[in-house]
Scaffold this motif. Structure first.
Motif, PDB file in Angstrom:
ATOM      1  N   LEU A 155       0.698  -1.098   0.240  1.00 46.20           N
ATOM      2  CA  LEU A 155      -0.177  -0.305   0.081  1.00 46.20           C
ATOM      3  C   LEU A 155       0.763   1.177  -0.012  1.00 46.20           C
ATOM      4  O   LEU A 155       0.082   2.628  -0.184  1.00 46.20           O
ATOM      5  CB  LEU A 155      -1.119   0.428   1.482  1.00 46.20           C
ATOM      6  N   LYS A 156       1.942   0.910   0.799  1.00 44.48           N
ATOM      7  CA  LYS A 156       3.102   2.167   0.366  1.00 44.48           C
ATOM      8  C   LYS A 156       2.897   3.613  -0.967  1.00 44.48           C
ATOM      9  O   LYS A 156       3.315   2.559  -1.955  1.00 44.48           O
ATOM     10  CB  LYS A 156       4.541   1.940   1.043  1.00 44.48           C
ATOM     11  N   GLY A 157       2.959   4.073  -0.700  1.00 46.57           N
ATOM     12  CA  GLY A 157       3.229   5.084  -2.287  1.00 46.57           C
ATOM     13  C   GLY A 157       1.692   5.586  -2.756  1.00 46.57           C
ATOM     14  O   GLY A 157       1.454   5.599  -4.197  1.00 46.57           O
ATOM     15  N   ARG A 158       0.389   4.988  -3.249  1.00 47.23           N
ATOM     16  CA  ARG A 158      -1.515   4.641  -3.045  1.00 47.23           C
ATOM     17  C   ARG A 158      -1.739   5.503  -2.705  1.00 47.23           C
ATOM     18  O   ARG A 158      -1.183   6.428  -1.524  1.00 47.23           O
ATOM     19  CB  ARG A 158      -1.800   3.475  -2.676  1.00 47.23           C
ATOM     20  N   TYR A 160      -3.733   8.889  -1.624  1.00 45.44           N
ATOM     21  CA  TYR A 160      -4.193   9.143   0.469  1.00 45.44           C
ATOM     22  C   TYR A 160      -5.584   9.892  -0.118  1.00 45.44           C
ATOM     23  O   TYR A 160      -4.895  10.948  -0.591  1.00 45.44           O
ATOM     24  CB  TYR A 160      -3.583   8.910   1.633  1.00 45.44           C
ATOM     25  N   TYR A 161      -6.918   9.997  -0.041  1.00 46.99           N
ATOM     26  CA  TYR A 161      -7.785  10.847  -0.535  1.00 46.99           C
ATOM     27  C   TYR A 161      -8.330  11.688   0.712  1.00 46.99           C
ATOM     28  O   TYR A 161      -8.613  10.964   2.177  1.00 46.99           O
ATOM     29  CB  TYR A 161      -9.195  10.142  -1.037  1.00 46.99           C
ATOM     30  N   ASN A 162      -8.967  12.967   0.281  1.00 41.65           N
ATOM     31  CA  ASN A 162      -9.287  13.706   1.422  1.00 41.65           C
ATOM     32  C   ASN A 162     -10.683  13.513   1.264  1.00 41.65           C
ATOM     33  O   ASN A 162     -11.231  13.635   0.400  1.00 41.65           O
ATOM     34  CB  ASN A 162      -9.001  15.112   0.753  1.00 41.65           C
ATOM     35  N   ALA A 163     -11.300  13.407   2.327  1.00 44.39           N
ATOM     36  CA  ALA A 163     -12.777  13.358   2.816  1.00 44.39           C
ATOM     37  C   ALA A 163     -13.731  13.961   2.517  1.00 44.39           C
ATOM     38  O   ALA A 163     -14.827  14.312   2.451  1.00 44.39           O
ATOM     39  CB  ALA A 163     -13.051  12.647   4.144  1.00 44.39           C
ATOM     40  N   LEU A 203     -11.379   2.412   1.620  1.00 44.51           N
ATOM     41  CA  LEU A 203     -11.394   2.639  -0.316  1.00 44.51           C
ATOM     42  C   LEU A 203      -9.792   1.681  -0.432  1.00 44.51           C
ATOM     43  O   LEU A 203      -9.554   1.332  -1.528  1.00 44.51           O
ATOM     44  CB  LEU A 203     -11.185   3.465  -0.084  1.00 44.51           C
ATOM     45  N   LEU A 204      -8.951   2.046   0.633  1.00 43.99           N
ATOM     46  CA  LEU A 204      -8.172   1.110  -0.661  1.00 43.99           C
ATOM     47  C   LEU A 204      -7.672  -0.376   0.088  1.00 43.99           C
ATOM     48  O   LEU A 204      -7.088  -1.006  -1.220  1.00 43.99           O
ATOM     49  CB  LEU A 204      -6.756   0.597   1.043  1.00 43.99           C
ATOM     50  N   HIS A 205      -7.719  -0.762   0.686  1.00 39.29           N
ATOM     51  CA  HIS A 205      -8.386  -2.718   1.120  1.00 39.29           C
ATOM     52  C   HIS A 205      -9.475  -2.975  -0.205  1.00 39.29           C
ATOM     53  O   HIS A 205      -9.767  -4.578  -0.854  1.00 39.29           O
ATOM     54  CB  HIS A 205      -8.817  -2.830   2.359  1.00 39.29           C
ATOM     55  N   ALA A 206     -10.603  -1.866  -0.332  1.00 39.15           N
ATOM     56  CA  ALA A 206     -11.742  -2.220  -1.441  1.00 39.15           C
ATOM     57  C   ALA A 206     -11.342  -1.812  -2.618  1.00 39.15           C
ATOM     58  O   ALA A 206     -12.206  -2.866  -3.563  1.00 39.15           O
ATOM     59  CB  ALA A 206     -13.278  -1.693  -0.384  1.00 39.15           C
ATOM     60  N   GLY A 207     -10.735  -1.536  -3.105  1.00 39.93           N
ATOM     61  CA  GLY A 207     -10.061  -0.278  -4.357  1.00 39.93           C
ATOM     62  C   GLY A 207     -11.498   0.264  -4.866  1.00 39.93           C
ATOM     63  O   GLY A 207     -11.152  -0.125  -6.069  1.00 39.93           O
ATOM     64  N   ARG A 208     -12.187   1.042  -4.321  1.00 41.52           N
ATOM     65  CA  ARG A 208     -13.024   1.089  -4.135  1.00 41.52           C
ATOM     66  C   ARG A 208     -13.233   2.954  -4.964  1.00 41.52           C
ATOM     67  O   ARG A 208     -13.882   3.813  -5.307  1.00 41.52           O
ATOM     68  CB  ARG A 208     -14.631   1.157  -3.615  1.00 41.52           C
ATOM     69  N   ALA A 209     -12.129   3.951  -5.263  1.00 39.45           N
ATOM     70  CA  ALA A 209     -11.726   5.130  -5.557  1.00 39.45           C
ATOM     71  C   ALA A 209     -11.552   5.345  -6.508  1.00 39.45           C
ATOM     72  O   ALA A 209     -11.333   4.597  -7.396  1.00 39.45           O
ATOM     73  CB  ALA A 209     -10.024   5.479  -4.251  1.00 39.45           C
TER      74      ALA A 209
END
Length: 294
Positions: A155-158, A160-163, A203-209
């Motif tokens: 996940l490093k470098g993936r 990261y989103y502002n909510a 979002l990271l684990h589900a890949g839904r972003a």
């Protein structure tokens, strides 16, 4: 057909009023009539709810509704210095309350300048539209998600989103809520930025972003440059005000409606808009407390 969603508490009533008028200004009069406005709150009074309703209809929205909700029982406030647990209400919107196919959620500490609906055109069912965080755009490069990059090196470098601004199909809201709830129970030690970290874990684990262009959630940087140069080190873009951005987000504790906030260019823009908003409010016969802006 879509709805805008806001989450407000007592401290954010005045900025919520400003957000409503800014959203109205971003749309044509005809578009406003087709757009719904939905507000969730922990503690607003009935008279404050009436004020929000009257203002929404005064500026041209065709539909308004407000409801009192409680956040997830597992909500974790790792940082509550200037944010209340009301921030978790963004996950309490439901299809029955929204009554539109899409929801565009935005934080109240924003200044909307342009149409926010375009990202809905590319939003696939199952995905959540979001903009990368300008102060910590990638996993492992900020205080967000402590320990996550070490626990899951892939996940490093993936992103990261502002909510602060989110786009979603209303049919997907229950899945988002369940995913955030799971993160709050199973992954609590990786949460630093409250609900935003919980959302990013899902979002990271589900890949839904679904990534949305950075202009839709530009941070106001001038307040930070008044105190030092660290913002220049962490933000890749020019630190000059982005006059083309559809939305300016006033992140962190200092807010433009506070009298002691640095009077940067975008803060002055916000205060001009706030004064116009309060003209509407006074015309409706209401006088909510407001700091004297210098």
């Amino acid at each position: 057909m879509y709805a805008f969603g806001l989450c407000l508490d007592q401290r954010y009533l005045v900025p919520g009023l400003a957000a409503i008028t800014a959203l109205a200004n971003s749309l044509t009069p005809r578009a406003r009539r087709d757009v719904a406005l939905r507000v969730l709150t922990l503690d607003l009074t009935s008279s404050e709810a009436v004020l929000l309703s009257h203002l929404a209809y005064r500026v041209g929205f065709g539909s308004f509704d407000l409801a009192h909700r409680s956040p997830l029982r597992t909500a974790r406030m790792a940082d509550s210095s200037y944010i209340s647990v009301a921030t978790y209400l963004r996950f309490e919107f439901t299809a029955a309350f929204v009554r539109r196919p899409y929801l565009i959620y935005l934080d109240a500490d924003t200044l909307v300048r342009g149409d926010l609906s375009a990202p809905l055109n590319d939003l696939r069912l199952g995905d959540v539209g979001a903009v990368r965080d300008e102060f910590g755009p990638s996993v492992g490069d900020s205080h967000a998600l402590p320990g996550a990059a070490e626990r899951w090196p892939h996940l490093k470098g993936r992103p990261y989103y502002n909510a602060g601004l989110l786009w979603a199909h209303v049919a997907d809201l229950p899945q988002v809520r369940r995913g955030v709830g799971h993160a709050l129970v199973r992954l609590r030690r990786h949460i630093h930025h409250n609900d935003q970290d919980a959302l990013n874990l899902w979002l990271l684990h589900a890949g839904r972003a679904r990534p949305v262009g950075p202009g839709y959630n530009r941070f106001e940087l001038g307040r930070f440059l008044e105190r030092g140069n660290w913002a220049r080190r962490v933000v890749a873009r020019s630190t000059l005000p982005d006059t083309s951005a559809p939305l300016i987000h006033f992140v962190r504790p200092e807010k433009p409606w506070q009298a002691d906030c640095p009077r940067t260019e975008e803060v002055r823009e916000y205060r001009t808009h706030l004064r116009r908003t309060m003209h509407h409010v006074r015309a409706l016969g209401f006088t909510p407390e407001q700091p004297e802006l210098r």
